[in-house]
Design an enzyme around this catalytic site. Structure first.
Site, PDB file in Angstrom:
ATOM      1  N   HIS A  21       0.831  -1.214   0.000  1.00 15.65           N
ATOM      2  CA  HIS A  21       0.000   0.000   0.000  1.00 15.65           C
ATOM      3  C   HIS A  21       0.864   1.261   0.000  1.00 15.65           C
ATOM      4  O   HIS A  21       1.630   1.500   0.922  1.00 15.65           O
ATOM      5  CB  HIS A  21      -0.894   0.004   1.238  1.00 15.65           C
ATOM      6  CG  HIS A  21      -2.020   0.982   1.156  1.00 15.65           C
ATOM      7  ND1 HIS A  21      -3.227   0.683   0.575  1.00 15.65           N
ATOM      8  CD2 HIS A  21      -2.107   2.269   1.555  1.00 15.65           C
ATOM      9  CE1 HIS A  21      -4.023   1.736   0.645  1.00 15.65           C
ATOM     10  NE2 HIS A  21      -3.363   2.720   1.228  1.00 15.65           N
ATOM     11  N   ASP A  23       0.219   5.514  -1.096  1.00 17.47           N
ATOM     12  CA  ASP A  23      -0.792   6.501  -1.487  1.00 17.47           C
ATOM     13  C   ASP A  23      -0.245   7.616  -2.369  1.00 17.47           C
ATOM     14  O   ASP A  23      -0.839   8.703  -2.427  1.00 17.47           O
ATOM     15  CB  ASP A  23      -1.425   7.113  -0.238  1.00 17.47           C
ATOM     16  CG  ASP A  23      -2.544   6.259   0.318  1.00 17.47           C
ATOM     17  OD1 ASP A  23      -3.538   6.058  -0.387  1.00 17.47           O
ATOM     18  OD2 ASP A  23      -2.417   5.786   1.470  1.00 17.47           O
ATOM     19  N   GLU A 126      -9.053   1.539  -2.397  1.00 24.13           N
ATOM     20  CA  GLU A 126      -9.113   1.590  -0.928  1.00 24.13           C
ATOM     21  C   GLU A 126     -10.482   2.087  -0.483  1.00 24.13           C
ATOM     22  O   GLU A 126     -10.708   3.265  -0.286  1.00 24.13           O
ATOM     23  CB  GLU A 126      -8.007   2.480  -0.369  1.00 24.13           C
ATOM     24  CG  GLU A 126      -7.878   2.384   1.138  1.00 24.13           C
ATOM     25  CD  GLU A 126      -6.722   3.187   1.694  1.00 24.13           C
ATOM     26  OE1 GLU A 126      -6.354   2.950   2.851  1.00 24.13           O
ATOM     27  OE2 GLU A 126      -6.195   4.058   0.984  1.00 24.13           O
ATOM     28  N   HIS A 153     -13.067   2.014   3.988  1.00 23.27           N
ATOM     29  CA  HIS A 153     -11.986   2.856   4.499  1.00 23.27           C
ATOM     30  C   HIS A 153     -12.368   3.195   5.942  1.00 23.27           C
ATOM     31  O   HIS A 153     -12.753   2.302   6.699  1.00 23.27           O
ATOM     32  CB  HIS A 153     -11.763   4.085   3.600  1.00 23.27           C
ATOM     33  CG  HIS A 153     -10.510   4.837   3.953  1.00 23.27           C
ATOM     34  ND1 HIS A 153     -10.545   6.110   4.464  1.00 23.27           N
ATOM     35  CD2 HIS A 153      -9.205   4.480   3.902  1.00 23.27           C
ATOM     36  CE1 HIS A 153      -9.291   6.523   4.707  1.00 23.27           C
ATOM     37  NE2 HIS A 153      -8.466   5.541   4.380  1.00 23.27           N
ATOM     38  N   HIS A 194      -8.617  -1.833   7.398  1.00 28.58           N
ATOM     39  CA  HIS A 194      -9.663  -0.819   7.643  1.00 28.58           C
ATOM     40  C   HIS A 194     -11.008  -1.392   8.063  1.00 28.58           C
ATOM     41  O   HIS A 194     -11.866  -0.629   8.513  1.00 28.58           O
ATOM     42  CB  HIS A 194      -9.875   0.093   6.424  1.00 28.58           C
ATOM     43  CG  HIS A 194      -8.869   1.184   6.288  1.00 28.58           C
ATOM     44  ND1 HIS A 194      -8.842   2.282   7.129  1.00 28.58           N
ATOM     45  CD2 HIS A 194      -7.848   1.346   5.410  1.00 28.58           C
ATOM     46  CE1 HIS A 194      -7.845   3.077   6.771  1.00 28.58           C
ATOM     47  NE2 HIS A 194      -7.216   2.526   5.742  1.00 28.58           N
ATOM     48  N   HIS A 215      -2.288  -3.195   4.683  1.00 29.76           N
ATOM     49  CA  HIS A 215      -1.487  -2.343   5.570  1.00 29.76           C
ATOM     50  C   HIS A 215      -2.094  -2.336   6.969  1.00 29.76           C
ATOM     51  O   HIS A 215      -2.736  -1.393   7.380  1.00 29.76           O
ATOM     52  CB  HIS A 215      -1.311  -0.927   5.008  1.00 29.76           C
ATOM     53  CG  HIS A 215      -2.567  -0.158   4.709  1.00 29.76           C
ATOM     54  ND1 HIS A 215      -3.605  -0.666   3.955  1.00 29.76           N
ATOM     55  CD2 HIS A 215      -2.957   1.097   5.050  1.00 29.76           C
ATOM     56  CE1 HIS A 215      -4.567   0.240   3.847  1.00 29.76           C
ATOM     57  NE2 HIS A 215      -4.200   1.311   4.517  1.00 29.76           N
ATOM     58  N   ASP A 323       2.275   2.080   3.763  1.00 33.15           N
ATOM     59  CA  ASP A 323       1.345   3.220   3.770  1.00 33.15           C
ATOM     60  C   ASP A 323       2.069   4.548   3.577  1.00 33.15           C
ATOM     61  O   ASP A 323       1.622   5.589   4.072  1.00 33.15           O
ATOM     62  CB  ASP A 323       0.495   3.254   5.044  1.00 33.15           C
ATOM     63  CG  ASP A 323      -0.809   4.039   4.862  1.00 33.15           C
ATOM     64  OD1 ASP A 323      -1.150   4.386   3.710  1.00 33.15           O
ATOM     65  OD2 ASP A 323      -1.475   4.312   5.869  1.00 33.15           O
TER      66      ASP A 323
END
Length: 393
Positions: A21, A23, A126, A153, A194, A215, A323
Site C-alpha cells: 500500500h 498513497d 481503498e 476505508h 480498515h 497495511h 502506507d
C-alpha cells in the site's frame, strides 16, 4: 548493524519488497492535481513526498500496490469518477517512466517485471465506496487493472462495517458477501485492512480465495482497531492469505495513539482534514510537534509486530505494507520508501533466516495473487447482477 544492513541490501536485490500500500496517487492529486512535471518522481521529491524512483530503488522495492484511494466524503458517482482518475494517474506514471515501472496485473507480470529490473506497478482500490454498491462497477475496476479492493476505508459502507466507525451491519450484509464472492470470481484480492473485526471474520468465512491485509499490524502488540486480532491472524493459514505490516506510528506504537489523537484534533481545529499532507497541513503538524514532541516509532517497533504476526499466522502469511504518502508521520528509520533495508537488517539481527525474509518481502505476495487467479480460473459461475436492494432490502 552495518553487516546486517549490507546483507539486507544483498537480500533485497534478489528478493525485492512487494509493498501492499502506497498513497502516491492521492498525494499527487492533492498536491499538484497530477501535474507530473511539478512532481517529477525521477528526481528527488523528499521535500514533498515519501516516494520517488531513486528512493524506491534504494529501498529495494520490486513491486508496489499503488492505492487508488478516494476520500469517503466522496459519495456515489463522485467516488467512482475520482477512483477512475486515480487509476489514470497510475497509468500515467507507468507510461512516463517505462524504464522503471511496469504495469502488472498478474503474478506472472510481477515476476516478469522483476526479471526486467523494473518495479511491478499494481493497483488497489481503498474502500468499497469506490464501487457505489455496484457489482458492474467492481468488474469495470478489475478490467482497468485493479487487483485488490479494501472493503471499507475509515467509514462504513452500506454493506460492510469499518474498524473506525460505529457498527451497523455487524460485519458483512448479504450484499457484502456477494461482493466478496464476485471478487473471488474475478481474481481480485479481498483486502481487510480498515474493516471491523466482524467484517474480517465474515469475509474469511465467505471467501474461497486468499484474503489480504494490505497495511495492518498486530492488535496484540498495539491495541488499535486498525490492527488484526490474533484469532483472525490464526485463521490466515487455512485461508491462504496474508497480513502486511504497516509502518504508521499510531497503529504500531501504543504511546503514539494518544498523541496522534491530539494531533488530529489540532488539525480539525485549523479546519484541516487529519489525513491532509499538503504543505499547509504539514506546517500545522510540525508546529504541533514542536510544542508536543511525538513518541517515535522505529524499525524495531515494526519488527515487534512482524515477530508476533509470524508466531501467530506463520511465515507464509505475512508481508509489508508501509502506507507511505498516506500518513503524515513515519518511523524515524523508515522515513520513506528508501528505508526497507533498515527493517530487513533489524529482522536479520533478530535471526530471521534469509529464506523467511524472502517470503516476507517477495514470495508470499506473489503466491497469494497467483492463488486468487487460480480460484478465479476454476470458477464456473457467471457474473452476478445482484443489487444491494435485492439482497439487503
Amino acid at each position: 548493524m552495518s553487516d546486517h544492513l549490507a546483507r539486507a541490501r544483498e537480500l533485497l536485490a534478489a528478493h525485492p519488497v512487494v509493498d501492499g500500500h502506497n498513497d502516491l496517487p492521492w498525494a499527487l492529486r492533492q498536491q499538484v492535481r497530477y501535474d507530473l512535471d511539478r512532481r517529477d518522481i525521477a528526481t528527488d521529491q523528499s521535500a514533498d513526498l515519501h516516494t520517488d524512483l531513486p528512493r524506491l530503488r534504494a529501498g529495494g522495492v520490486g513491486a508496489q500496490f499503488w492505492s487508488v484511494y478516494v476520500r469517503t466524503d466522496m459519495a456515489g458517482d463522485e467516488a467512482v469518477s475520482a477512483t477512475l482518475e486515480q487509476i489514470d494517474a497510475v497509468r500515467q506514471l507507468a507510461a512516463r517512466y517505462p524504464a522503471d515501472l511496469r504495469l502488472a496485473f498478474t503474478a506472472d507480470d510481477m515476476e516478469a517485471a522483476r526479471a526486467e529490473g523494473r518495479i511491478a506497478s499494481l493497483m488497489g482500490a481503498e474502500g468499497g465506496h469506490s464501487i457505489n454498491s455496484s457489482l458492474g462497477t467492481l468488474r469495470a475496476l478489475h478490467r482497468l487493472g485493479v487487483r485488490y479492493m479494501t472493503l471499507t476505508h475509515n467509514d462504513n459502507v452500506p454493506w460492510a462495517d469499518s474498524a473506525t466507525d460505529e457498527p451497523v451491519a455487524g460485519g458483512l450484509t448479504a450484499f457484502g458477501e456477494e461482493v466478496v464472492r464476485e471478487m473471488n470470481r474475478l481474481g481480485m484480492l479481498v483486502d481487510l485492512s480498515h474493516v471491523s473485526a466482524g467484517t474480517m471474520r465474515d469475509a474469511l468465512r465467505v471467501s474461497e480465495a486468499p484474503v489480504i491485509f494490505s497495511h495492518s499490524s498486530a492488535r496484540a502488540v498495539c491495541d488499535h482497531p486498525r490492527n488484526v486480532p490474533d484469532d483472525v491472524l490464526a485463521a490466515l493459514p487455512a485461508n491462504g492469505g496474508m497480513a502486511m505490516a504497516t509502518f504508521v506510528p499510531k497503529f504500531i506504537l501504543p504511546e503514539a495513539v494518544a498523541w496522534t489523537r491530539a494531533a488530529d484534533e489540532n488539525m480539525r481545529a485549523h479546519d484541516l482534514h487529519h489525513l491532509d499532507t499538503t504543505a499547509e497541513a504539514m506546517a500545522v503538524h510540525r508546529a504541533f510537534e514542536a510544542a508536543s514532541p511525538r513518541p517515535l516509532a522505529t524499525a524495531s517497533t515494526v519488527a515487534d509486530h512482524l515477530d508476533h504476526m509470524r508466531e501467530v499466522a506463520g511465515i507464509d502469511h505475512i508481508g509489508i505494507g508501509g502506507d507511505f504518502d498516506g500518513t503524515a508521520f513515519t518511523p524515524s528509520d523508515l522515513a520513506d520508501v528508501s528505508g526497507y533495508p533498515n527493517l530487513i537488517a533489524e529482522l536479520l539481527r533478530r535471526r530471521w533466516s534469509e529464506g523467511d525474509l524472502a517470503k516476507l518481502t517477495w514470495g508470499n505476495a506473489v503466491r497469494v495473487l497467483r492463488a486468487a487467479e487460480s480460484v478465479a480460473a476454476a470458477t464456473t459461475r457467471g457474473p452476478s447482477n445482484a443489487t444491494r436492494e435485492s439482497l439487503d432490502g
